[in-house]
Design an enzyme around this catalytic site. Structure first.
Site, PDB file in Angstrom:
ATOM      1  N   GLU A   6       0.855  -1.190   0.000  1.00  0.00           N
ATOM      2  CA  GLU A   6       0.000   0.000   0.000  1.00  0.00           C
ATOM      3  C   GLU A   6       0.889   1.238   0.000  1.00  0.00           C
ATOM      4  O   GLU A   6       1.837   1.323   0.793  1.00  0.00           O
ATOM      5  CB  GLU A   6      -0.935   0.034   1.219  1.00  0.00           C
ATOM      6  CG  GLU A   6      -1.907   1.220   1.129  1.00  0.00           C
ATOM      7  CD  GLU A   6      -2.807   1.413   2.347  1.00  0.00           C
ATOM      8  OE1 GLU A   6      -2.528   0.817   3.410  1.00  0.00           O
ATOM      9  OE2 GLU A   6      -3.766   2.192   2.233  1.00  0.00           O
TER      10      GLU A   6
ATOM     11  N   GLU B 276       4.567   5.176   3.818  1.00  0.00           N
ATOM     12  CA  GLU B 276       3.929   6.440   4.196  1.00  0.00           C
ATOM     13  C   GLU B 276       5.047   7.434   4.485  1.00  0.00           C
ATOM     14  O   GLU B 276       6.016   7.098   5.155  1.00  0.00           O
ATOM     15  CB  GLU B 276       3.033   6.212   5.426  1.00  0.00           C
ATOM     16  CG  GLU B 276       2.477   7.433   6.105  1.00  0.00           C
ATOM     17  CD  GLU B 276       1.692   8.364   5.182  1.00  0.00           C
ATOM     18  OE1 GLU B 276       0.709   7.943   4.567  1.00  0.00           O
ATOM     19  OE2 GLU B 276       2.107   9.540   5.069  1.00  0.00           O
TER      20      GLU B 276
ATOM     21  N   ASP C  48       9.252   8.341   1.036  1.00  0.00           N
ATOM     22  CA  ASP C  48       8.486   8.642  -0.170  1.00  0.00           C
ATOM     23  C   ASP C  48       8.518   7.456  -1.118  1.00  0.00           C
ATOM     24  O   ASP C  48       9.569   6.811  -1.273  1.00  0.00           O
ATOM     25  CB  ASP C  48       9.082   9.876  -0.852  1.00  0.00           C
ATOM     26  CG  ASP C  48       8.092  10.496  -1.814  1.00  0.00           C
ATOM     27  OD1 ASP C  48       7.751   9.847  -2.822  1.00  0.00           O
ATOM     28  OD2 ASP C  48       7.652  11.624  -1.545  1.00  0.00           O
TER      29      ASP C  48
ATOM     30  N   ASP D 182      -3.329  11.606  -2.512  1.00  0.00           N
ATOM     31  CA  ASP D 182      -3.454  13.065  -2.606  1.00  0.00           C
ATOM     32  C   ASP D 182      -3.760  13.447  -4.058  1.00  0.00           C
ATOM     33  O   ASP D 182      -3.084  12.976  -4.975  1.00  0.00           O
ATOM     34  CB  ASP D 182      -2.150  13.734  -2.159  1.00  0.00           C
ATOM     35  CG  ASP D 182      -1.843  13.431  -0.695  1.00  0.00           C
ATOM     36  OD1 ASP D 182      -2.787  13.200   0.071  1.00  0.00           O
ATOM     37  OD2 ASP D 182      -0.646  13.420  -0.320  1.00  0.00           O
TER      38      ASP D 182
ATOM     39  N   ASP E 218     -12.089   9.511  -3.507  1.00  0.00           N
ATOM     40  CA  ASP E 218     -13.294  10.343  -3.464  1.00  0.00           C
ATOM     41  C   ASP E 218     -13.263  11.352  -4.608  1.00  0.00           C
ATOM     42  O   ASP E 218     -14.264  11.964  -4.924  1.00  0.00           O
ATOM     43  CB  ASP E 218     -13.300  11.146  -2.155  1.00  0.00           C
ATOM     44  CG  ASP E 218     -12.048  12.031  -2.086  1.00  0.00           C
ATOM     45  OD1 ASP E 218     -10.941  11.455  -2.052  1.00  0.00           O
ATOM     46  OD2 ASP E 218     -12.159  13.278  -2.132  1.00  0.00           O
TER      47      ASP E 218
ATOM     48  N   THR F 268     -11.211   2.665   4.616  1.00  0.00           N
ATOM     49  CA  THR F 268     -10.053   3.367   5.180  1.00  0.00           C
ATOM     50  C   THR F 268     -10.530   4.560   6.020  1.00  0.00           C
ATOM     51  O   THR F 268     -11.716   4.899   6.016  1.00  0.00           O
ATOM     52  CB  THR F 268      -9.128   3.873   4.059  1.00  0.00           C
ATOM     53  OG1 THR F 268      -9.701   5.045   3.471  1.00  0.00           O
ATOM     54  CG2 THR F 268      -8.889   2.819   2.986  1.00  0.00           C
ATOM     55  N   GLU F 269      -9.596   5.238   6.678  1.00  0.00           N
ATOM     56  CA  GLU F 269      -9.992   6.393   7.505  1.00  0.00           C
ATOM     57  C   GLU F 269     -10.613   7.501   6.645  1.00  0.00           C
ATOM     58  O   GLU F 269     -11.657   8.052   6.975  1.00  0.00           O
ATOM     59  CB  GLU F 269      -8.789   6.997   8.243  1.00  0.00           C
ATOM     60  CG  GLU F 269      -8.163   6.118   9.298  1.00  0.00           C
ATOM     61  CD  GLU F 269      -6.926   5.411   8.781  1.00  0.00           C
ATOM     62  OE1 GLU F 269      -6.229   5.965   7.896  1.00  0.00           O
ATOM     63  OE2 GLU F 269      -6.646   4.286   9.236  1.00  0.00           O
ATOM     64  N   TYR F 270      -9.947   7.823   5.534  1.00  0.00           N
ATOM     65  CA  TYR F 270     -10.474   8.874   4.655  1.00  0.00           C
ATOM     66  C   TYR F 270     -11.808   8.448   4.048  1.00  0.00           C
ATOM     67  O   TYR F 270     -12.725   9.259   3.919  1.00  0.00           O
ATOM     68  CB  TYR F 270      -9.461   9.219   3.550  1.00  0.00           C
ATOM     69  CG  TYR F 270      -8.483  10.294   3.973  1.00  0.00           C
ATOM     70  CD1 TYR F 270      -7.500  10.023   4.915  1.00  0.00           C
ATOM     71  CD2 TYR F 270      -8.542  11.579   3.448  1.00  0.00           C
ATOM     72  CE1 TYR F 270      -6.608  10.999   5.316  1.00  0.00           C
ATOM     73  CE2 TYR F 270      -7.656  12.560   3.849  1.00  0.00           C
ATOM     74  CZ  TYR F 270      -6.685  12.272   4.774  1.00  0.00           C
ATOM     75  OH  TYR F 270      -5.809  13.251   5.176  1.00  0.00           O
TER      76      TYR F 270
HETATM   77  C1  LIG Z   1      -5.285  11.450   1.782  1.00  0.00           C
HETATM   78  S1  LIG Z   1      -4.237  10.418   2.725  1.00  0.00           S
HETATM   79  C2  LIG Z   1      -5.053   8.831   2.691  1.00  0.00           C
HETATM   80  C3  LIG Z   1      -4.607   7.920   3.810  1.00  0.00           C
HETATM   81  C4  LIG Z   1      -5.192   6.496   3.782  1.00  0.00           C
HETATM   82  N1  LIG Z   1      -4.753   5.775   2.610  1.00  0.00           N
HETATM   83  C5  LIG Z   1      -6.700   6.510   3.837  1.00  0.00           C
HETATM   84  O1  LIG Z   1      -7.334   6.160   2.835  1.00  0.00           O
HETATM   85  O2  LIG Z   1      -7.253   6.836   4.906  1.00  0.00           O
HETATM   86  C6  LIG Z   1      -2.868  10.155   1.634  1.00  0.00           C
HETATM   87  C7  LIG Z   1      -1.647   9.670   2.364  1.00  0.00           C
HETATM   88  O3  LIG Z   1      -0.650   9.316   1.405  1.00  0.00           O
HETATM   89  C8  LIG Z   1       0.613   9.780   1.842  1.00  0.00           C
HETATM   90  N2  LIG Z   1       1.438   9.966   0.631  1.00  0.00           N
HETATM   91  C9  LIG Z   1       1.131  10.775  -0.413  1.00  0.00           C
HETATM   92  N3  LIG Z   1       2.085  10.722  -1.359  1.00  0.00           N
HETATM   93  C10 LIG Z   1       3.018   9.836  -0.906  1.00  0.00           C
HETATM   94  C11 LIG Z   1       4.245   9.357  -1.436  1.00  0.00           C
HETATM   95  N4  LIG Z   1       4.712   9.786  -2.619  1.00  0.00           N
HETATM   96  N5  LIG Z   1       4.952   8.461  -0.720  1.00  0.00           N
HETATM   97  C12 LIG Z   1       4.486   8.040   0.502  1.00  0.00           C
HETATM   98  N6  LIG Z   1       3.326   8.461   1.052  1.00  0.00           N
HETATM   99  C13 LIG Z   1       2.589   9.351   0.359  1.00  0.00           C
HETATM  100  C14 LIG Z   1       0.289  11.073   2.570  1.00  0.00           C
HETATM  101  O4  LIG Z   1       1.300  11.434   3.486  1.00  0.00           O
HETATM  102  C15 LIG Z   1      -1.017  10.725   3.257  1.00  0.00           C
HETATM  103  O5  LIG Z   1      -0.838  10.180   4.555  1.00  0.00           O
END
Ligand SMILES: C[S@@+](CC[C@H](N)C(=O)[O-])C[C@H]1O[C@@H](n2cnc3c(N)ncnc32)[C@H](O)[C@@H]1O
Length: 202
Positions: free
Chosen positions: A34, A59, A86, A108, A144, A181-183
């Site tokens: 993931e 993450e 990253d 994102d 979403d 998921t949380e979001y």
């Molecule tokens: C909008 S949140 C969604 C979190 C979770 N997947 C959920 O559905 O509840 C997006 C997450 O992806 C992480 N993220 C975004 N781009 C990333 C990257 N290039 N590498 C690692 N993590 C990343 C962000 O830090 C954030 O915690």
């Protein structure tokens, strides 16, 4: 998210769950990965439901991956590991084809055109996933965000992926396998339809 109190000692307490160096990915095979796991509901619940499968979650934010790792520790899960960093770092790996599935949950959206390359379904990332995926591997995406979804409906086929299970309202369907998921929970409670697709290499 506000800086977590005692972040470093708390990370240390669950350090066994962490991949310390990206080169450790070179030992993996057939994992479910993931990218952007947030607070870890999806990865920990997946690992609980499929104890024979190895899960890895990436993450880049330490204060949220901490909560994910603490969840895994509380559940005493043996089949999940976390990488703080990253997803871009995966480009440095020498090995390939070690992921059977990649999950992108509520990535994102990066709405500005000049940031489009940062979207986790932009061409550059899809090239990377092609290298990581096993021959019959797949990517499962939920979002979403209509713009990110429409963008992905174009980038996947343009990069040699075949789409299936495309829906613009996952929660209107009967899907007992779906791990919320949380979001997702947040968007569903606001009445936002959840979009989903599966992408396989052709
Ligand atoms: C909008 S949140 C969604 C979190 C979770 N997947 C959920 O559905 O509840 C997006 C997450 O992806 C992480 N993220 C975004 N781009 C990333 C990257 N290039 N590498 C690692 N993590 C990343 C962000 O830090 C954030 O915690």
């Amino acid at each position: 998210m506000r800086k977590k109190k005692n972040l470093l000692p708390r990370l240390e307490a669950v350090s066994d769950f962490f991949i310390k160096d990206i080169s450790e990915f070179e030992d993996f095979s057939n994992i479910y990965l993931e990218i952007g796991c947030g607070k870890g509901t999806f990865i920990t619940e997946s690992a609980k439901r499929n104890p024979k499968r190895q899960y890895v979650a990436i993450e880049k934010v330490s204060s949220v991956i901490l909560l994910a790792a603490e969840k895994a520790a509380r559940e005493n899960l043996k089949n999940v590991r976390f990488y703080l960093g990253d997803a871009e770092n995966l480009r440095d790996l020498k090995n390939s084809n070690f992921c059977d599935k990649i999950f992108l949950n509520f990535s994102d959206p990066w709405p500005r055109t000049r940031h489009a390359k940062r979207r986790l379904t932009a061409d550059g990332f899809l090239e990377l996933y092609k290298k990581l995926l096993s021959s019959d591997g797949e990517i499962q995406m939920k979002t979403d965000n209509t713009e990110l979804f429409d963008f992905s409906l174009e980038t996947f086929p343009a990069n040699g992926f075949e789409l299936s299970e495309v829906t613009r309202d996952l929660h209107a369907e009967v899907a007992p396998w779906n791990i919320v998921t949380e979001y997702e929970q947040n968007f569903v409670s606001q009445g936002v339809p959840i979009k989903r697709l599966v992408a396989k290499l052709q």
